[in-house]
Enzyme design. Structure first.
Site, PDB file in Angstrom:
ATOM      1  N   GLY A  21       0.818  -1.211   0.000  1.00 24.97           N
ATOM      2  CA  GLY A  21       0.000   0.000   0.000  1.00 24.97           C
ATOM      3  C   GLY A  21       0.852   1.262   0.000  1.00 24.97           C
ATOM      4  O   GLY A  21       0.543   2.253  -0.661  1.00 24.97           O
ATOM      5  N   ARG A  25       7.294   1.694   1.218  1.00 22.89           N
ATOM      6  CA  ARG A  25       7.528   0.241   1.246  1.00 22.89           C
ATOM      7  C   ARG A  25       7.965  -0.234  -0.138  1.00 22.89           C
ATOM      8  O   ARG A  25       8.810  -1.115  -0.263  1.00 22.89           O
ATOM      9  CB  ARG A  25       6.253  -0.502   1.645  1.00 22.89           C
ATOM     10  CG  ARG A  25       6.006  -0.501   3.120  1.00 22.89           C
ATOM     11  CD  ARG A  25       6.215  -1.915   3.675  1.00 22.89           C
ATOM     12  NE  ARG A  25       6.574  -1.856   5.089  1.00 22.89           N
ATOM     13  CZ  ARG A  25       5.713  -1.751   6.072  1.00 22.89           C
ATOM     14  NH1 ARG A  25       4.424  -1.665   5.823  1.00 22.89           N
ATOM     15  NH2 ARG A  25       6.132  -1.729   7.320  1.00 22.89           N
ATOM     16  N   ARG A  44       2.082  11.464  -8.220  1.00 23.40           N
ATOM     17  CA  ARG A  44       1.425  11.463  -6.897  1.00 23.40           C
ATOM     18  C   ARG A  44       2.232  10.722  -5.827  1.00 23.40           C
ATOM     19  O   ARG A  44       1.657  10.224  -4.846  1.00 23.40           O
ATOM     20  CB  ARG A  44       0.020  10.836  -6.974  1.00 23.40           C
ATOM     21  CG  ARG A  44      -0.962  11.718  -7.708  1.00 23.40           C
ATOM     22  CD  ARG A  44      -2.321  11.080  -7.814  1.00 23.40           C
ATOM     23  NE  ARG A  44      -3.169  11.931  -8.629  1.00 23.40           N
ATOM     24  CZ  ARG A  44      -4.227  12.601  -8.163  1.00 23.40           C
ATOM     25  NH1 ARG A  44      -4.581  12.493  -6.916  1.00 23.40           N
ATOM     26  NH2 ARG A  44      -4.926  13.356  -8.967  1.00 23.40           N
ATOM     27  N   ARG A  88      -0.706  -8.371  -4.148  1.00 23.22           N
ATOM     28  CA  ARG A  88      -0.744  -7.359  -3.099  1.00 23.22           C
ATOM     29  C   ARG A  88      -0.030  -7.903  -1.876  1.00 23.22           C
ATOM     30  O   ARG A  88      -0.235  -9.066  -1.491  1.00 23.22           O
ATOM     31  CB  ARG A  88      -2.196  -7.017  -2.750  1.00 23.22           C
ATOM     32  CG  ARG A  88      -2.365  -6.369  -1.396  1.00 23.22           C
ATOM     33  CD  ARG A  88      -3.714  -5.731  -1.175  1.00 23.22           C
ATOM     34  NE  ARG A  88      -4.036  -5.600   0.231  1.00 23.22           N
ATOM     35  CZ  ARG A  88      -3.468  -4.767   1.093  1.00 23.22           C
ATOM     36  NH1 ARG A  88      -2.503  -3.958   0.686  1.00 23.22           N
ATOM     37  NH2 ARG A  88      -3.821  -4.720   2.361  1.00 23.22           N
ATOM     38  N   ILE A  89       0.818  -7.068  -1.255  1.00 25.56           N
ATOM     39  CA  ILE A  89       1.452  -7.450   0.005  1.00 25.56           C
ATOM     40  C   ILE A  89       1.173  -6.319   0.993  1.00 25.56           C
ATOM     41  O   ILE A  89       1.675  -5.208   0.830  1.00 25.56           O
ATOM     42  CB  ILE A  89       2.973  -7.717  -0.163  1.00 25.56           C
ATOM     43  CG1 ILE A  89       3.631  -6.698  -1.081  1.00 25.56           C
ATOM     44  CG2 ILE A  89       3.226  -9.118  -0.682  1.00 25.56           C
ATOM     45  CD1 ILE A  89       5.145  -6.860  -1.167  1.00 25.56           C
ATOM     46  N   GLY A  90       0.324  -6.605   1.964  1.00 20.84           N
ATOM     47  CA  GLY A  90      -0.093  -5.529   2.853  1.00 20.84           C
ATOM     48  C   GLY A  90      -0.265  -5.994   4.285  1.00 20.84           C
ATOM     49  O   GLY A  90       0.050  -7.132   4.617  1.00 20.84           O
ATOM     50  N   MET A 180      -8.173  -3.495   3.269  1.00 17.57           N
ATOM     51  CA  MET A 180      -8.959  -2.501   2.534  1.00 17.57           C
ATOM     52  C   MET A 180      -8.763  -2.457   1.009  1.00 17.57           C
ATOM     53  O   MET A 180      -9.233  -1.518   0.368  1.00 17.57           O
ATOM     54  CB  MET A 180      -8.664  -1.100   3.113  1.00 17.57           C
ATOM     55  CG  MET A 180      -9.030  -0.978   4.575  1.00 17.57           C
ATOM     56  SD  MET A 180      -8.699   0.655   5.236  1.00 17.57           S
ATOM     57  CE  MET A 180      -9.909   1.612   4.373  1.00 17.57           C
ATOM     58  N   SER A 203      -0.993  -7.007  11.464  1.00 16.63           N
ATOM     59  CA  SER A 203      -0.280  -5.945  12.179  1.00 16.63           C
ATOM     60  C   SER A 203      -0.989  -5.548  13.464  1.00 16.63           C
ATOM     61  O   SER A 203      -0.412  -4.903  14.337  1.00 16.63           O
ATOM     62  CB  SER A 203      -0.144  -4.712  11.283  1.00 16.63           C
ATOM     63  OG  SER A 203      -1.437  -4.274  10.893  1.00 16.63           O
ATOM     64  N   ASP A 204      -2.272  -5.907  13.564  1.00 17.99           N
ATOM     65  CA  ASP A 204      -3.050  -5.525  14.753  1.00 17.99           C
ATOM     66  C   ASP A 204      -4.274  -6.439  14.827  1.00 17.99           C
ATOM     67  O   ASP A 204      -4.590  -7.126  13.865  1.00 17.99           O
ATOM     68  CB  ASP A 204      -3.484  -4.052  14.670  1.00 17.99           C
ATOM     69  CG  ASP A 204      -4.352  -3.783  13.451  1.00 17.99           C
ATOM     70  OD1 ASP A 204      -3.801  -3.688  12.334  1.00 17.99           O
ATOM     71  OD2 ASP A 204      -5.584  -3.718  13.603  1.00 17.99           O
TER      72      ASP A 204
HETATM   73  N1  HPA Z   1      -8.591  -2.537   9.480  1.00 17.78           N
HETATM   74  C1  HPA Z   1      -8.495  -2.329   8.177  1.00 17.78           C
HETATM   75  N2  HPA Z   1      -7.339  -2.430   7.530  1.00 17.78           N
HETATM   76  C2  HPA Z   1      -6.255  -2.776   8.239  1.00 17.78           C
HETATM   77  C3  HPA Z   1      -6.322  -3.008   9.596  1.00 17.78           C
HETATM   78  C4  HPA Z   1      -7.555  -2.884  10.248  1.00 17.78           C
HETATM   79  O1  HPA Z   1      -7.666  -3.080  11.467  1.00 17.78           O
HETATM   80  N3  HPA Z   1      -5.066  -3.300  10.029  1.00 17.78           N
HETATM   81  C5  HPA Z   1      -4.275  -3.257   8.946  1.00 17.78           C
HETATM   82  N4  HPA Z   1      -4.988  -2.937   7.854  1.00 17.78           N
END
Ligand code: HPA
Length: 235
Positions: A21, A25, A44, A88-90, A180, A203-204
Site C-alpha cells: 500500500g 515500502r 502522486r 498485493r502485500i499488505g 482494505m 499488524s493488529d
Molecule cells: N482494518 C483495516 N485495515 C487494516 C487493519 C484494520 O484493522 N489493520 C491493517 N490494515
C-alpha cells in the site's frame, strides 16, 4: 504511452508486480530485494520500480490505501501495461481466533460491503476470488521458505476505523482478517482476465486491541516480501 496516474512507458513494467500500500515500502523493497531497480513512476508519489530478482524481471508499485486507489492502479497495470500478475502485500487486522499478530494470510476470497462491483451491472455482487494458480504458487513458495501461511477469506472494508460490533459477526463467518484493498484487486483482475493474489501480515487485532511494534511489523513484512518474490519466480 502513459496514463493520468502513471508516467511509465509501455514495457517499463515486468509481467508480475508486487503491490504494497505504502510508496515508501515499494522503495524499500526495490532497494533491499531487487537488483538494478529503476524508478518507473512517481506521479502522486506512488512509486513504481522495475528490477530483477534472482535474474527475473519483477516490478513493485504502491497501491495507496483503499479500494478506489487500488482499483485505479491495478486497472491501469493490467489494461495498459500488459501486466499479468499482481500480488498485493499488505497489512491486515486479525479477526479470527486462529489468527495471531505477525501471521501471514493468503486471501482465497474477499467479502466486501463495497459498491465497487456495481459498475459491472450484474444481478448480484460477484465473488471476489484469488487466482488459484497464483495462490498455489504462493503456497509452494511459502512452504519452500519454511513460512507457515493461513489460507482463507478476508473482509475488505471501506473503513479503517470500523465500528467493532460488526467485526464479531464477521468472525462468526470464519473471516480471518480485515484489510482494505483485496476486493478491488480481485474484481479488476477478473474483469481484465488477469491474475491476482492478496497476501497480508497481521499488524493488529481490532477486537482485542493488540498491535505489532514497528520492528515486528518490518520483520514480518520481510517474510511476506520473500513469499511474493519467490512466487514471482514461479510465474
Ligand atoms: N482494518 C483495516 N485495515 C487494516 C487493519 C484494520 O484493522 N489493520 C491493517 N490494515
Amino acid at each position: 504511452m502513459s496514463t493520468p496516474h502513471n508516467s511509465a512507458k509501455k514495457g517499463d513494467f515486468a509481467k508480475t508486480v508486487l503491490m504494497p500500500g505504502d510508496p515508501l515500502r515499494a522503495k524499500y523493497i526495490a532497494e533491499s530485494f531487487l537488483d538494478d531497480a529503476r524508478l518507473v513512476n512517481e506521479v502522486r508519489g506512488m512509486y513504481a520500480y522495475t528490477g530483477t530478482y534472482k535474474g527475473k524481471p519483477v516490478s513493485v508499485m504502491a497501491s495507496g490505501m483503499g479500494m478506489p486507489s487500488m482499483g485505479i492502479y491495478s486497472y491501469e497495470l493490467f489494461s495498459f501495461y500488459d501486466v499479468e500478475n499482481i500480488i498485493r502485500i499488505g497489512t491486515a487486522g486479525g479477526i479470527s481466533e486462529k489468527i495471531r499478530l505477525r501471521d501471514v494470510i493468503m486471501a482465497i476470497a474477499s467479502c466486501t460491503p463495497s459498491s465497487f462491483a456495481d459498475q459491472y451491472g450484474l444481478p448480484c455482487r460477484p465473488a471476489a476470488a484469488a487466482s488459484y494458480d497464483l495462490l498455489k504458487k504462493a503456497d509452494e513458495a511459502a512452504e519452500g521458505l519454511g513460512i507457515k501461511a493461513h489460507v482463507g477469506t478476508v473482509l475488505c472494508s471501506d473503513t479503517f476505523y470500523t465500528d467493532t460490533g460488526s467485526l464479531a459477526d464477521w468472525r462468526k463467518m470464519n473471516v480471518l482478517a480485515i484489510e482494505m484493498e483485496s476486493a478491488a484487486l480481485y474484481y479488476t483482475a477478473a474483469r481484465t482476465g488477469k491474475n491476482a493474489l492478496c497476501i497480508c501480515t497481521v499488524s493488529d487485532c481490532p477486537l482485542t486491541g493488540e498491535e505489532c511494534s514497528a520492528e515486528q511489523r518490518q520483520n514480518s513484512f520481510n517474510d511476506m516480501i520473500k513469499i511474493a518474490l519467490e512466487t514471482a519466480l514461479l510465474c
